[in-house]
Write a protein that holds these residues in place. Structure first.
Motif, PDB file in Angstrom:
ATOM      1  N   LYS A 127       0.837  -1.204   0.000  1.00 38.87           N
ATOM      2  CA  LYS A 127       0.000   0.000   0.000  1.00 38.87           C
ATOM      3  C   LYS A 127       0.871   1.252   0.000  1.00 38.87           C
ATOM      4  O   LYS A 127       0.573   2.237  -0.699  1.00 38.87           O
ATOM      5  N   LEU A 130       2.429   1.730  -3.474  1.00 43.23           N
ATOM      6  CA  LEU A 130       1.441   2.186  -4.452  1.00 43.23           C
ATOM      7  C   LEU A 130       1.064   3.656  -4.258  1.00 43.23           C
ATOM      8  O   LEU A 130       0.568   4.301  -5.178  1.00 43.23           O
ATOM      9  N   SER A 131       1.291   4.174  -3.057  1.00 44.69           N
ATOM     10  CA  SER A 131       0.940   5.566  -2.777  1.00 44.69           C
ATOM     11  C   SER A 131       2.051   6.541  -3.153  1.00 44.69           C
ATOM     12  O   SER A 131       1.834   7.759  -3.127  1.00 44.69           O
ATOM     13  N   LYS A 145       0.333   0.938 -11.853  1.00 51.88           N
ATOM     14  CA  LYS A 145       1.360   0.725 -10.834  1.00 51.88           C
ATOM     15  C   LYS A 145       1.336  -0.747 -10.449  1.00 51.88           C
ATOM     16  O   LYS A 145       0.312  -1.267 -10.013  1.00 51.88           O
ATOM     17  N   GLY A 230      -2.191  -2.436  -8.993  1.00 54.70           N
ATOM     18  CA  GLY A 230      -2.762  -2.177  -7.683  1.00 54.70           C
ATOM     19  C   GLY A 230      -2.804  -3.349  -6.730  1.00 54.70           C
ATOM     20  O   GLY A 230      -3.256  -3.221  -5.607  1.00 54.70           O
TER      21      GLY A 230
END
Length: 231
Positions: A127, A130-131, A145, A230
């Motif tokens: 997470k 991905l951010s 991504k 994702g």
């Protein structure tokens, strides 16, 4: 009557609490060799170690007759046709009795010795990756991504309409957010498949239906890693 009811209620609640629900999974492939019976286990996401162990215990209990059991856990979007190990999020192995060592301290629900290791990134680290939004991506058209669990990196292909060339670029970031590679792939559209060559030796990737698949020139055209954006 009430005195007897309360202890019974406590026992029932404890029993329900101990009965952990096994996460959802499916088995898509069984491969038998001279050394092991390998099962490809499809899971719904980046499960924790205890959750993977509960699945391992369930499959072992249901497959007691299968010798030298090995479970290969695969995330959504990955290709189970690959022969390599780079597709798997985690692997569980049941060693032979004479191969058990003092380091083998993990037991499944039935007391069987099992070796369980997670190869991919945890949900929290994925997470965070991905951010990330480094300067290279600001104002760019991001194609997707993709988490590379083999190298613990994030692969981001994108286009930059502003440069007028409409070329595809690829950057790769590590878990610290550092860009470890920048690539302008050579695009090959032969045979109706767009191949993005990322090395001079011929390694390439394809991107279709939000799935990035990596191919090595050494693997005779078989994908060694693929994943949905994702995941």
């Amino acid at each position: 009557m009430i005195k007897n009811f309360i202890p019974c209620l406590i026992i029932i609640l404890l029993a329900l609490g101990c009965a952990k629900k096994v996460p959802q999974y499916t088995i898509s492939r069984i491969t038998k060799t001279d050394t092991a019976t390998k099962l490809t286990v499809n899971i719904t996401g980046r499960l924790k170690w205890a959750e993977l162990l509960s699945i391992t215990s369930k499959i072992k209990a249901d497959s007691a007759k299968l010798p030298n059991l090995q479970l290969c856990f695969m995330l959504p979007g990955h290709n189970d046709k690959s022969t390599g190990a780079n597709n798997f999020y985690a692997i569980a192995r049941y060693p032979k009795t004479d191969q058990v060592t003092m380091q083998d301290t993990t037991k499944d629900a039935d007391g069987n010795t099992v070796r369980l290791s997670i190869l991919g990134l945890s949900a929290e680290k994925a997470k965070r990756l991905l951010s990330l939004n480094p300067d290279d991506l600001k104002g760019k058209n991001i194609i997707g991504k993709f988490i590379d669990d083999n190298n613990h990196t994030l692969i981001v292909p994108f286009t930059d309409i502003a440069d007028g060339k409409k070329e595809t670029y690829i950057i790769e970031l590590d878990t610290l957010g550092t860009v470890v590679s920048r690539t302008i792939p050579l695009v090959d559209n032969r045979d109706g498949v767009e191949k993005l060559h990322v090395t001079q030796r011929g390694d390439y990737i394809t991107i279709k239906d939000s799935v990035l698949t990596q191919y090595s020139i050494d693997d005779l055209g078989l994908p060694y890693n693929s994943t949905k954006a994702g995941i």
